[in-house]
Design a protein around this motif. Structure first.
Motif, mmCIF file in Angstrom:
data_model
loop_
_atom_site.group_PDB
_atom_site.id
_atom_site.type_symbol
_atom_site.label_atom_id
_atom_site.label_comp_id
_atom_site.label_asym_id
_atom_site.label_seq_id
_atom_site.Cartn_x
_atom_site.Cartn_y
_atom_site.Cartn_z
ATOM 1 N N LYS A 7 0.873 -1.177 0.000
ATOM 2 C CA LYS A 7 0.000 0.000 0.000
ATOM 3 C C LYS A 7 0.903 1.218 0.000
ATOM 4 N N HIS A 8 0.441 2.270 -0.622
ATOM 5 C CA HIS A 8 1.241 3.487 -0.689
ATOM 6 C C HIS A 8 1.450 4.057 0.711
ATOM 7 N N LYS A 9 2.690 4.073 1.147
ATOM 8 C CA LYS A 9 3.044 4.631 2.457
ATOM 9 C C LYS A 9 4.270 5.515 2.317
ATOM 10 N N THR A 60 -1.839 -1.999 -8.819
ATOM 11 C CA THR A 60 -2.879 -1.832 -7.798
ATOM 12 C C THR A 60 -2.308 -1.440 -6.442
ATOM 13 N N ASP A 61 -0.976 -1.400 -6.316
ATOM 14 C CA ASP A 61 -0.352 -0.846 -5.115
ATOM 15 C C ASP A 61 -0.379 0.680 -5.145
ATOM 16 N N LEU A 62 -0.680 1.249 -6.316
ATOM 17 C CA LEU A 62 -0.697 2.701 -6.493
ATOM 18 C C LEU A 62 -2.100 3.239 -6.276
ATOM 19 N N SER A 63 -2.187 4.506 -5.949
ATOM 20 C CA SER A 63 -3.496 5.149 -5.872
ATOM 21 C C SER A 63 -4.057 5.259 -7.297
ATOM 22 N N VAL A 64 -5.349 5.482 -7.397
ATOM 23 C CA VAL A 64 -5.976 5.620 -8.714
ATOM 24 C C VAL A 64 -5.350 6.795 -9.469
ATOM 25 N N ALA A 65 -5.097 7.888 -8.778
ATOM 26 C CA ALA A 65 -4.484 9.053 -9.427
ATOM 27 C C ALA A 65 -3.080 8.717 -9.942
ATOM 28 N N GLU A 66 -2.312 7.952 -9.169
ATOM 29 C CA GLU A 66 -0.967 7.551 -9.605
ATOM 30 C C GLU A 66 -1.042 6.619 -10.811
ATOM 31 N N ARG A 67 -1.986 5.695 -10.799
ATOM 32 C CA ARG A 67 -2.159 4.797 -11.947
ATOM 33 C C ARG A 67 -2.479 5.603 -13.202
ATOM 34 N N ASP A 68 -3.409 6.538 -13.060
ATOM 35 C CA ASP A 68 -3.782 7.377 -14.202
ATOM 36 C C ASP A 68 -2.579 8.161 -14.711
#
Length: 150
Positions: A7-9, A60-68
């Motif tokens: 998870k993003h930490k 999927t370890d990234l936030s949706v904004a990071e994936r985008d």
């Protein structure tokens, strides 16, 4: 040993991970989230990687904004490659089987490359690559990628 951030930490880097370190790769563009490198792969001029700037194993370890955002960068690199080198095809791949670190391969392909139509990691189908990309085209590519504005 890999440090895998499920998870993003914040920023987690692994000194043993080849993608956490640039190791002499030609970084042509960088922002806080990711960077674009040109890969020195004989027979595949213009081969680029878009690499997450922290250690995470899966998209999927990234936030949706990071994936985008990372996909916007991948698509921007693809567009520059198509406009600059005029390949017959572009391969996009996110494998990470050997190095579990989010990264995308953006690979220009030509009908005359050693592996076409197979993946470049397969056995070669042709003895030689007949890809004709001039040094001027590669310099133009570097210049355009350095000014990437996804």
């Amino acid at each position: 040993m890999f440090i895998i951030c499920r998870k993003h930490k914040g920023t987690v880097m692994d000194v043993g991970c080849a993608l956490c370190n640039d190791q002499g790769d030609l970084v042509v563009w960088r922002e806080d989230l990711c960077r674009v490198i040109m890969v020195d792969e004989p027979g595949y001029p213009g081969f680029c990687r878009v690499i997450l700037n922290r250690h995470a194993a899966e998209m999927t370890d990234l936030s949706v904004a990071e994936r985008d955002r990372i996909m916007h960068v991948v698509f921007a690199v693809e567009g520059v490659l198509r406009e600059t080198l005029n390949p017959d095809k572009i391969n996009l791949a996110s494998l990470g089987n050997m190095v579990p670190h989010v990264h995308w391969h953006v690979i220009p392909r030509w009908l005359t490359d050693r592996h076409f139509p197979n993946p470049i990691w397969a056995a070669p189908r042709h003895a030689e690559s007949m890809v004709k990309v001039s040094p001027d085209m590669l310099e133009s590519l570097k210049q355009r990628l350095s000014q990437l504005a996804p």
